[in-house]
Design a protein around this motif. Sequence first.
Motif, PDB file in Angstrom:
ATOM      1  N   SER A  10       0.826  -1.214   0.000  1.00  0.00           N
ATOM      2  CA  SER A  10       0.000   0.000   0.000  1.00  0.00           C
ATOM      3  C   SER A  10       0.858   1.261   0.000  1.00  0.00           C
ATOM      4  O   SER A  10       0.493   2.273  -0.598  1.00  0.00           O
ATOM      5  CB  SER A  10      -0.898   0.039   1.231  1.00  0.00           C
ATOM      6  OG  SER A  10      -1.651  -1.127   1.328  1.00  0.00           O
ATOM      7  N   TYR A  11       1.949   1.179   0.729  1.00  0.00           N
ATOM      8  CA  TYR A  11       2.854   2.324   0.839  1.00  0.00           C
ATOM      9  C   TYR A  11       4.277   1.797   0.936  1.00  0.00           C
ATOM     10  O   TYR A  11       4.496   0.604   1.150  1.00  0.00           O
ATOM     11  CB  TYR A  11       2.551   3.158   2.106  1.00  0.00           C
ATOM     12  CG  TYR A  11       1.131   3.650   2.152  1.00  0.00           C
ATOM     13  CD1 TYR A  11       0.744   4.759   1.412  1.00  0.00           C
ATOM     14  CD2 TYR A  11       0.171   2.984   2.918  1.00  0.00           C
ATOM     15  CE1 TYR A  11      -0.576   5.194   1.424  1.00  0.00           C
ATOM     16  CE2 TYR A  11      -1.150   3.410   2.936  1.00  0.00           C
ATOM     17  CZ  TYR A  11      -1.516   4.513   2.192  1.00  0.00           C
ATOM     18  OH  TYR A  11      -2.814   4.936   2.196  1.00  0.00           O
ATOM     19  N   LEU A  12       5.248   2.706   0.822  1.00  0.00           N
ATOM     20  CA  LEU A  12       6.638   2.314   1.045  1.00  0.00           C
ATOM     21  C   LEU A  12       6.840   2.061   2.542  1.00  0.00           C
ATOM     22  O   LEU A  12       6.113   2.607   3.379  1.00  0.00           O
ATOM     23  CB  LEU A  12       7.582   3.427   0.550  1.00  0.00           C
ATOM     24  CG  LEU A  12       7.524   3.681  -0.961  1.00  0.00           C
ATOM     25  CD1 LEU A  12       8.283   4.954  -1.325  1.00  0.00           C
ATOM     26  CD2 LEU A  12       8.112   2.490  -1.723  1.00  0.00           C
ATOM     27  N   PRO A  13       7.830   1.250   2.920  1.00  0.00           N
ATOM     28  CA  PRO A  13       8.021   0.940   4.346  1.00  0.00           C
ATOM     29  C   PRO A  13       8.382   2.187   5.159  1.00  0.00           C
ATOM     30  O   PRO A  13       9.012   3.121   4.656  1.00  0.00           O
ATOM     31  CB  PRO A  13       9.206  -0.035   4.335  1.00  0.00           C
ATOM     32  CG  PRO A  13       9.306  -0.547   2.939  1.00  0.00           C
ATOM     33  CD  PRO A  13       8.795   0.539   2.053  1.00  0.00           C
ATOM     34  N   ALA A  14       7.967   2.166   6.426  1.00  0.00           N
ATOM     35  CA  ALA A  14       8.415   3.191   7.388  1.00  0.00           C
ATOM     36  C   ALA A  14       9.488   2.537   8.254  1.00  0.00           C
ATOM     37  O   ALA A  14       9.251   1.470   8.825  1.00  0.00           O
ATOM     38  CB  ALA A  14       7.244   3.645   8.245  1.00  0.00           C
ATOM     39  N   VAL A  15      10.660   3.154   8.316  1.00  0.00           N
ATOM     40  CA  VAL A  15      11.770   2.580   9.081  1.00  0.00           C
ATOM     41  C   VAL A  15      11.881   3.367  10.388  1.00  0.00           C
ATOM     42  O   VAL A  15      12.496   4.431  10.443  1.00  0.00           O
ATOM     43  CB  VAL A  15      13.089   2.619   8.284  1.00  0.00           C
ATOM     44  CG1 VAL A  15      14.204   1.924   9.066  1.00  0.00           C
ATOM     45  CG2 VAL A  15      12.912   1.956   6.916  1.00  0.00           C
ATOM     46  N   TYR A  16      11.233   2.843  11.436  1.00  0.00           N
ATOM     47  CA  TYR A  16      11.164   3.548  12.709  1.00  0.00           C
ATOM     48  C   TYR A  16      12.355   3.206  13.589  1.00  0.00           C
ATOM     49  O   TYR A  16      12.687   2.027  13.764  1.00  0.00           O
ATOM     50  CB  TYR A  16       9.897   3.134  13.465  1.00  0.00           C
ATOM     51  CG  TYR A  16       8.585   3.528  12.828  1.00  0.00           C
ATOM     52  CD1 TYR A  16       8.337   4.834  12.425  1.00  0.00           C
ATOM     53  CD2 TYR A  16       7.570   2.587  12.673  1.00  0.00           C
ATOM     54  CE1 TYR A  16       7.105   5.194  11.881  1.00  0.00           C
ATOM     55  CE2 TYR A  16       6.340   2.944  12.128  1.00  0.00           C
ATOM     56  CZ  TYR A  16       6.118   4.245  11.740  1.00  0.00           C
ATOM     57  OH  TYR A  16       4.897   4.605  11.210  1.00  0.00           O
ATOM     58  N   ALA A  17      12.956   4.220  14.198  1.00  0.00           N
ATOM     59  CA  ALA A  17      14.059   4.001  15.147  1.00  0.00           C
ATOM     60  C   ALA A  17      13.473   3.814  16.539  1.00  0.00           C
ATOM     61  O   ALA A  17      12.739   4.673  17.039  1.00  0.00           O
ATOM     62  CB  ALA A  17      15.004   5.199  15.130  1.00  0.00           C
ATOM     63  N   VAL A  18      13.781   2.668  17.159  1.00  0.00           N
ATOM     64  CA  VAL A  18      13.302   2.344  18.512  1.00  0.00           C
ATOM     65  C   VAL A  18      14.404   1.589  19.234  1.00  0.00           C
ATOM     66  O   VAL A  18      14.864   0.547  18.751  1.00  0.00           O
ATOM     67  CB  VAL A  18      12.050   1.439  18.479  1.00  0.00           C
ATOM     68  CG1 VAL A  18      11.570   1.144  19.897  1.00  0.00           C
ATOM     69  CG2 VAL A  18      10.936   2.048  17.655  1.00  0.00           C
ATOM     70  N   GLY A  19      14.844   2.089  20.373  1.00  0.00           N
ATOM     71  CA  GLY A  19      15.887   1.389  21.117  1.00  0.00           C
ATOM     72  C   GLY A  19      17.131   1.204  20.257  1.00  0.00           C
ATOM     73  O   GLY A  19      17.636   2.164  19.662  1.00  0.00           O
ATOM     74  N   GLU A  20      17.599  -0.025  20.147  1.00  0.00           N
ATOM     75  CA  GLU A  20      18.778  -0.316  19.326  1.00  0.00           C
ATOM     76  C   GLU A  20      18.380  -0.996  18.022  1.00  0.00           C
ATOM     77  O   GLU A  20      19.180  -1.706  17.409  1.00  0.00           O
ATOM     78  CB  GLU A  20      19.744  -1.221  20.118  1.00  0.00           C
ATOM     79  CG  GLU A  20      20.286  -0.524  21.349  1.00  0.00           C
ATOM     80  CD  GLU A  20      21.181  -1.421  22.182  1.00  0.00           C
ATOM     81  OE1 GLU A  20      21.310  -2.615  21.868  1.00  0.00           O
ATOM     82  OE2 GLU A  20      21.746  -0.922  23.158  1.00  0.00           O
ATOM     83  N   SER A  21      17.118  -0.794  17.637  1.00  0.00           N
ATOM     84  CA  SER A  21      16.596  -1.474  16.441  1.00  0.00           C
ATOM     85  C   SER A  21      15.911  -0.477  15.511  1.00  0.00           C
ATOM     86  O   SER A  21      15.593   0.654  15.892  1.00  0.00           O
ATOM     87  CB  SER A  21      15.550  -2.517  16.838  1.00  0.00           C
ATOM     88  OG  SER A  21      16.066  -3.442  17.746  1.00  0.00           O
ATOM     89  N   TYR A  22      15.683  -0.962  14.295  1.00  0.00           N
ATOM     90  CA  TYR A  22      14.706  -0.316  13.420  1.00  0.00           C
ATOM     91  C   TYR A  22      13.507  -1.250  13.337  1.00  0.00           C
ATOM     92  O   TYR A  22      13.677  -2.454  13.117  1.00  0.00           O
ATOM     93  CB  TYR A  22      15.266  -0.110  12.008  1.00  0.00           C
ATOM     94  CG  TYR A  22      16.393   0.890  11.921  1.00  0.00           C
ATOM     95  CD1 TYR A  22      16.193   2.235  12.196  1.00  0.00           C
ATOM     96  CD2 TYR A  22      17.666   0.480  11.532  1.00  0.00           C
ATOM     97  CE1 TYR A  22      17.237   3.151  12.092  1.00  0.00           C
ATOM     98  CE2 TYR A  22      18.712   1.386  11.420  1.00  0.00           C
ATOM     99  CZ  TYR A  22      18.491   2.717  11.700  1.00  0.00           C
ATOM    100  OH  TYR A  22      19.517   3.615  11.604  1.00  0.00           O
TER     101      TYR A  22
END
Length: 379
Positions: A10-22
Amino acid sequence: MKNQQTDAMSYLPAVYAVGESYQIVMPFAVEAIVKVAVGDRVFYDDTCGVLRSSDRIHRVEVPMSLLDAAREYSVIYRVIIDRKAYYPEMEEEVCVTFDFRPLPQDREIRIYHLSDTHNMVEEPVAASGYLGDAMDLLILNGDIPNHAGKHEHLETVFKLASAVAKGNIPVICTRGNHDDRGRCAEDFLNYIPHQNGKTYYTTRMGRYWFLILDCGEDKTDDHEEYGNTICFHPFRRAETEFLKDVIHNAEKEYLAEGVEHRLVVCHIPFTFSKLVEPFDIEKELYAEWARMMREEIHPELMLCGHRHLAEVWEVGGKNDVYGQACPVIVGSRPIRHKDTKEKEFIGCAITLGDGSAKVVFNHHSGEIRGEQTIPLCAE
Ligand SMILES: [Fe+2]
């Protein structure tokens, strides 16, 4: 395929920064099983070993250090034809590879801040064009949907992340108070980053440490507008315990070696209060949060929305009610003309260097509406 949205997505991915991860969140238009490859490692969207397909919003968590080094990731999926119990049928595997630029560590960084879009897409996207491809980090800071009455409102988060960050740069996304209203409010965590179901957490991208906070609603839980649907007082008290843990745990992550910049991102500027009903809530609690920022965490900047303003609030200024630790940037102003239905949007570009932050408030037409350089004090 590279950097392309397919018919299934549906859309391009959202790469969220959380802790030590995406957390890579990928909304699909159809039922599919989805995994993400970074180099030769593969990460799955699964529930205890079962690949998920009935929910069309997929989430795969990858280590930040791995993706930062690889600078690309591949979304690999199969569209479901019939997920029967035996010999399920699926389409051929599709692989789309996305370039990824981690937050640069060797120069100033360019952040674009959007909040309070209230379902607007075209105008905030146009405003973000002030930085365009020079953008290093997108911040979506609450009230991105108008309210949570419909899932399509919540999708505004994906629309903006997709159009602006394009799956190629990190995104920080907070929850705003309007996101807590309506029949779909309980589903919003499916759309946004969270850490073990909490919308307050920290994340570190190299030299940059971020504290993400969530004030919940702006009136007391028993206000008639909410009709007994919220319990944010205990939520905020738990968040206070989280803040105490950030400050007192042995790791002191915000003082860790290599951390050179500390920013707070929170939809509601909790250091401000009109001190009049019904908005004069949590006086003691917000005063305590402000004290913890001022005396312990020492952030350089606090980035906020909620007030529908494009302003920098100085320490000790007229909006500093509980004692700011640092300047507060209130960084988005949506404008709706009721008579003509015309919409306007003013967003905020922040260029963060080692000694100062340059803040530009720009109208979606491209016109600069304010510009200010904030000196940063190194602690
Ligand atoms: Fe708000």
